[in-house]
Every structure is written in structure tokens, then in C-alpha cells.
Design an enzyme around this catalytic site. Structure first.
Site, PDB file in Angstrom:
ATOM      1  N   LYS A   1      18.507  26.491 118.071  1.00  0.00           N
ATOM      2  CA  LYS A   1      19.221  27.182 117.759  1.00  0.00           C
ATOM      3  C   LYS A   1      20.306  26.526 117.822  1.00  0.00           C
ATOM      4  O   LYS A   1      21.695  26.364 117.172  1.00  0.00           O
ATOM      5  CB  LYS A   1      19.408  28.506 118.220  1.00  0.00           C
ATOM      6  CG  LYS A   1      18.348  29.385 117.926  1.00  0.00           C
ATOM      7  CD  LYS A   1      17.616  30.767 117.611  1.00  0.00           C
ATOM      8  CE  LYS A   1      16.647  31.214 116.845  1.00  0.00           C
ATOM      9  NZ  LYS A   1      16.603  32.552 117.304  1.00  0.00           N
TER      10      LYS A   1
ATOM     11  N   LYS B   1       6.922  26.090 112.677  1.00  0.00           N
ATOM     12  CA  LYS B   1       6.566  27.357 112.655  1.00  0.00           C
ATOM     13  C   LYS B   1       6.875  28.220 111.453  1.00  0.00           C
ATOM     14  O   LYS B   1       8.375  28.182 110.672  1.00  0.00           O
ATOM     15  CB  LYS B   1       6.849  28.012 113.534  1.00  0.00           C
ATOM     16  CG  LYS B   1       8.581  28.958 113.687  1.00  0.00           C
ATOM     17  CD  LYS B   1       8.642  29.263 115.057  1.00  0.00           C
ATOM     18  CE  LYS B   1       9.728  30.005 115.200  1.00  0.00           C
ATOM     19  NZ  LYS B   1      10.321  31.151 116.007  1.00  0.00           N
TER      20      LYS B   1
ATOM     21  N   LYS C   1      11.221  33.443 110.226  1.00  0.00           N
ATOM     22  CA  LYS C   1      12.516  34.803 109.310  1.00  0.00           C
ATOM     23  C   LYS C   1      13.725  33.711 108.955  1.00  0.00           C
ATOM     24  O   LYS C   1      14.184  34.457 107.857  1.00  0.00           O
ATOM     25  CB  LYS C   1      12.804  35.842 110.062  1.00  0.00           C
ATOM     26  CG  LYS C   1      12.589  36.447 111.173  1.00  0.00           C
ATOM     27  CD  LYS C   1      12.872  37.592 111.412  1.00  0.00           C
ATOM     28  CE  LYS C   1      12.003  37.639 112.610  1.00  0.00           C
ATOM     29  NZ  LYS C   1      12.196  37.536 114.099  1.00  0.00           N
TER      30      LYS C   1
HETATM   31  P1  TYM Z   1      11.047  36.758 117.238  1.00  0.00           P
HETATM   32  O1  TYM Z   1      11.863  38.348 116.224  1.00  0.00           O
HETATM   33  O2  TYM Z   1      11.390  36.479 116.985  1.00  0.00           O
HETATM   34  O3  TYM Z   1      10.119  37.564 117.063  1.00  0.00           O
HETATM   35  C1  TYM Z   1       8.611  38.642 117.177  1.00  0.00           C
HETATM   36  C2  TYM Z   1       7.446  38.036 117.489  1.00  0.00           C
HETATM   37  O4  TYM Z   1       6.876  37.046 116.769  1.00  0.00           O
HETATM   38  C3  TYM Z   1       5.954  35.745 116.468  1.00  0.00           C
HETATM   39  N1  TYM Z   1       6.219  35.356 116.052  1.00  0.00           N
HETATM   40  C4  TYM Z   1       5.238  34.569 115.163  1.00  0.00           C
HETATM   41  N2  TYM Z   1       3.865  34.356 116.289  1.00  0.00           N
HETATM   42  C5  TYM Z   1       3.076  33.756 115.802  1.00  0.00           C
HETATM   43  N3  TYM Z   1       3.671  32.231 114.852  1.00  0.00           N
HETATM   44  C6  TYM Z   1       4.958  31.830 113.612  1.00  0.00           C
HETATM   45  N4  TYM Z   1       5.717  31.686 113.174  1.00  0.00           N
HETATM   46  C7  TYM Z   1       5.946  33.209 113.932  1.00  0.00           C
HETATM   47  N5  TYM Z   1       7.248  33.852 114.194  1.00  0.00           N
HETATM   48  C8  TYM Z   1       7.411  34.349 115.167  1.00  0.00           C
HETATM   49  C9  TYM Z   1       6.868  35.913 117.973  1.00  0.00           C
HETATM   50  O5  TYM Z   1       6.646  34.517 118.981  1.00  0.00           O
HETATM   51  C10 TYM Z   1       7.475  37.078 118.490  1.00  0.00           C
HETATM   52  O6  TYM Z   1       6.577  37.700 119.723  1.00  0.00           O
HETATM   53  N6  TYM Z   1      12.936  36.894 121.243  1.00  0.00           N
HETATM   54  C11 TYM Z   1      12.197  37.570 120.504  1.00  0.00           C
HETATM   55  C12 TYM Z   1      12.110  39.120 120.540  1.00  0.00           C
HETATM   56  C13 TYM Z   1      11.994  39.883 122.076  1.00  0.00           C
HETATM   57  C14 TYM Z   1      11.520  40.223 122.827  1.00  0.00           C
HETATM   58  C15 TYM Z   1      11.872  40.219 124.388  1.00  0.00           C
HETATM   59  C16 TYM Z   1       9.581  40.153 123.112  1.00  0.00           C
HETATM   60  C17 TYM Z   1      13.142  40.320 122.703  1.00  0.00           C
HETATM   61  N7  TYM Z   1      13.207  40.948 124.291  1.00  0.00           N
HETATM   62  C18 TYM Z   1      10.952  41.058 125.505  1.00  0.00           C
HETATM   63  C19 TYM Z   1       8.874  39.359 123.825  1.00  0.00           C
HETATM   64  C20 TYM Z   1       9.536  40.925 125.074  1.00  0.00           C
HETATM   65  C21 TYM Z   1      12.208  37.447 119.342  1.00  0.00           C
HETATM   66  O7  TYM Z   1      13.006  36.323 118.703  1.00  0.00           O
HETATM   67  O8  TYM Z   1      11.465  37.397 118.464  1.00  0.00           O
END
Ligand code: TYM
Length: 337
Positions: free
Chosen positions: A118, A200, A203
Site C-alpha cells: 500500500k 488477488k 475492492k
Molecule cells: P478487507 O476489507 O480487505 O477484506 C474483508 C475480507 O475479505 C477477504 N478477502 C478475500 N478473500 C479471498 N479472496 C480475495 N480476493 C479477497 N479479498 C479480500 C479478506 O481476507 C478479509 O477477510 N483488515 C481487514 C479487516 C479487519 C479485520 C479485523 C479482519 C479489520 N479488523 C479483525 C479480521 C479481524 C481487511 O482489510 O479486510
């Protein structure tokens, strides 16, 4: 005390929720909530504080937070039985994050690959929040004494850090935090971009043909899959890890996940057929699988009073639970509450 396992996870409201988020995380959250033996107590949140690490327009962010909240309900989370809340409405997250940042090393945070990526992408805004983001994530998890954290593979490194910080704190004082385990479903833990299947699906991707948004309409979904990048082998085979075959492998993973059928059966279904058939079938199956989410989203997001009641009640409950852990931490480190 209940002997159910505690599940916690979150999603950032930083863009349209994708098929990657759905298959890698949210659909598993729904399954855990609906476990027939009711083995889990589930807490899920919209991680809006995390979204501030990238510049956001206030009006847009506010809408995305509410839309993400409504979308989680549309995907099948029931805020009357599962605690679905908004991170910034629970002050303990930011409070614990500060304390934990004093127990996290600069070197540990420097090794986070997501930070490196990032920082590279947003060279003009490499802010301190982007660097300490995994500490906030550790606070999110540890506050609720979570046993399991259902995430995609991209969050695993952050989860390992949360474990290390918990162990360090417990060893310095006395057992305070449960040490959480990641929960990933191998087949869908990394759904790839449709235009570059070595990356991957994300969003924040600026090319909208790379991602399927959960709320995309049927024609859009089918069109994007028709354009998906594959290869020139002209062979429908599931070949994880094999260079050059990432596109077809990704399409098959998606197909198997949304139809709920075993991979062998999916591969046999396409024997003697071409990539065009596969792409069309995946597009139709994804659209069918998401149709009920689109319909439900329209209903839920229109009912503002219901949404407000749900996030308010759930955030109050989250405050109550998280304050118990925060009070313990204050006492152990020597702060007066
Ligand atoms: P975020 O918002 O990027 O994504 C949410 C969840 O989706 C999963 N994910 C994917 N899984 C499979 N293939 C993909 N291409 C893909 N893109 C995203 C992510 O692994 C995630 O599980 N930091 C985290 C949010 C967060 C969080 C937490 C998660 C904040 N606090 C505490 C668990 C526990 C995030 O940015 O996810």
C-alpha cells in the site's frame, strides 16, 4: 459463561464489496452463524476506522459504511442473533490499539507485506495509520477474546502479528488475551482478479473489469466473466500453483464455490468444452448465487430505521463486552480507570 467459541471478523467499507470478500470471508461468516450445532458466538464489524488509512471523502465513506452494514445483512447475517456492529462506535478499539502499539515493534510492522504494497501504491500518503493498521486489527480481535478469525489468506500475516502481541502481553503480565487462530477455507481464501489472475481480486482495483461487485447486475457479471483472462492451453483443468493456468483455475474455484459442487465434478462437466462455455457457466452461476443478496439489499438498505436500531443496539453490546477486556488491560499496565 457460555462455552461457545468466539468468532470475530471485519470488513473495510473502502469500496464495493467483491466476490473475493464474499467467497473468502462473508459467506463463511454466515455459515458459522448458521452452524446447526450452534457452536459459535459470532461478532462481525464494519471496520470503518481502518478505511481512514486511505484518503476518503466524508460523504462517500458515510454512505459506504451504511451500505456495507446493510450488505452484510443482505448476505445472510442476522443482527438479532449475531453481533454486527460498526467499529468506530466502540471507542475501546482505538483505546486498546494505542496501548498495544507500545507492545509492538517497529521491525514487526515494517515486515507487513500489505503495508509495503500500500505504501508503494499511495506514495503521497504513507501515513502513520497505514503503518500501525495491524495493531488496530489486533485490538479488534483481542478485545473480544476471539478464538477464531475467519479471513482470506491476505490477512493471515496480520493475524500472526495479533497472536504475537497477545502472547507477548500475556507473558509480560499474566494471561489477559485469548490467542486467536485464523480460520480460512483453502479453496476460496484467495480469489484472483479477472483481468490479471496472478493478483488477488481487490475492492480498491481501479479497473472494474477485474472485480465482481456483489451488487453487480446479471448482465454485468456475465460480461465481466466473458472477458476474464485465461490462457492459450485450451484445456479446462484445475491446476493450483501452476504458472500460466491461474485464470482457468480461478474460474473453476469460483464455480465450485458458488455451486457447492466438488471440484472433480465441476472439471468433468466441462470435459470436451471450451473456455467460452466455462466463462458463461461461471457468470450465470455467480449471478444466480448472488441474486438473493441483490434483492435483499434493496429491501434492507431502504429501511433506515431498522438499520439504525440494529447498529445502535449491537454497538452498545460490543461496548459492554470490549470494556471488560479494556478494564483488565488498564489494571495490568497500571492505568487508573
Ligand atoms: P478487507 O476489507 O480487505 O477484506 C474483508 C475480507 O475479505 C477477504 N478477502 C478475500 N478473500 C479471498 N479472496 C480475495 N480476493 C479477497 N479479498 C479480500 C479478506 O481476507 C478479509 O477477510 N483488515 C481487514 C479487516 C479487519 C479485520 C479485523 C479482519 C479489520 N479488523 C479483525 C479480521 C479481524 C481487511 O482489510 O479486510
Amino acid at each position: 459463561m457460555s462455552d461457545k467459541k468466539i468468532i470475530l471478523s471485519g470488513i473495510q467499507p473502502s469500496g464495493a464489496i467483491t466476490l473475493g470478500n464474499y467467497l473468502g470471508a462473508v459467506s463463511n461468516w454466515v455459515k458459522l452463524q448458521n452452524d446447526p450445532e450452534s457452536l459459535y458466538e459470532c461478532y462481525y464489524m464494519v471496520a470503518d476506522l481502518h478505511a481512514l488509512t486511505v484518503r476518503q471523502e466524508a460523504k462517500v465513506l458515510r454512505k459506504r459504511v451504511l451500505d456495507t452494514y446493510a450488505l452484510l445483512i443482505a448476505c445472510g447475517l442476522d443482527p438479532e442473533k449475531t453481533m454486527v456492529f460498526i467499529q468506530s462506535q466502540v471507542p475501546a478499539h482505538a483505546e486498546l490499539a494505542w496501548i498495544l502499539s507500545c507492545y509492538t515493534q517497529f521491525g514487526e510492522l515494517s515486515r507487513m507485506t500489505q503495508f509495503k504494497d500500500k505504501a508503494q501504491k499511495h506514495k503521497d500518503n504513507v501515513n502513520a495509520g497505514l503503518f500501525t493498521y495491524p495493531v488496530l486489527m489486533a485490538a479488534d480481535i483481542l478485545l473480544y477474546q476471539a478464538d477464531l478469525v475467519p479471513v482470506g489468506i491476505d490477512q493471515k500475516q496480520h493475524l500472526e502479528l495479533a497472536r504475537d502481541v497477545a502472547i507477548r502481553f500475556n507473558n509480560t503480565y499474566s494471561p489477559t488475551f485469548k490467542v486467536p487462530e485464523p480460520f480460512t477455507v483453502k479453496e476460496t481464501s484467495k480469489i484472483m482478479s479477472l483481468t490479471d489472475p496472478t493478483k488477488k481480486m481487490s475492492k480498491s482495483d481501479t479497473n472494474e473489469n477485474s472485480t465482481i461487485a456483489i451488487l453487480d447486475d446479471r448482465d454485468t457479471i456475465i460480461r465481466k466473466f466473458k472477458r476474464a483472462v485465461t490462457d492459450s492451453f485450451a484445456e479446462i483443468r484445475f491446476a493450483p500453483g501452476e504458472e500460466g493456468r491461474e485464470g482457468v483455475t480461478n474460474l473453476l474455484s469460483i464455480y465450485s464455490a458458488v455451486t457447492g459442487r466438488a471440484m472433480d465434478a465441476c472439471v468433468s462437466e466441462f470435459s470436451g468444452k471450451g473456455y467460452g462455455d466455462l466463462k458463461l457457466a461461471v457468470g450465470e452461476a455467480v449471478s444466480d448465487a448472488l441474486a438473493h443478496v441483490r434483492e435483499r439489499f434493496a429491501e434492507v438498505s431502504a429501511d433506515k430505521a431498522y438499520l439504525e436500531r440494529m447498529y445502535t443496539e449491537n454497538s452498545q453490546r460490543a461496548q459492554y463486552i470490549s470494556n471488560k477486556t479494556l478494564s483488565k488491560v488498564y489494571r495490568k499496565v497500571g492505568l487508573i480507570r
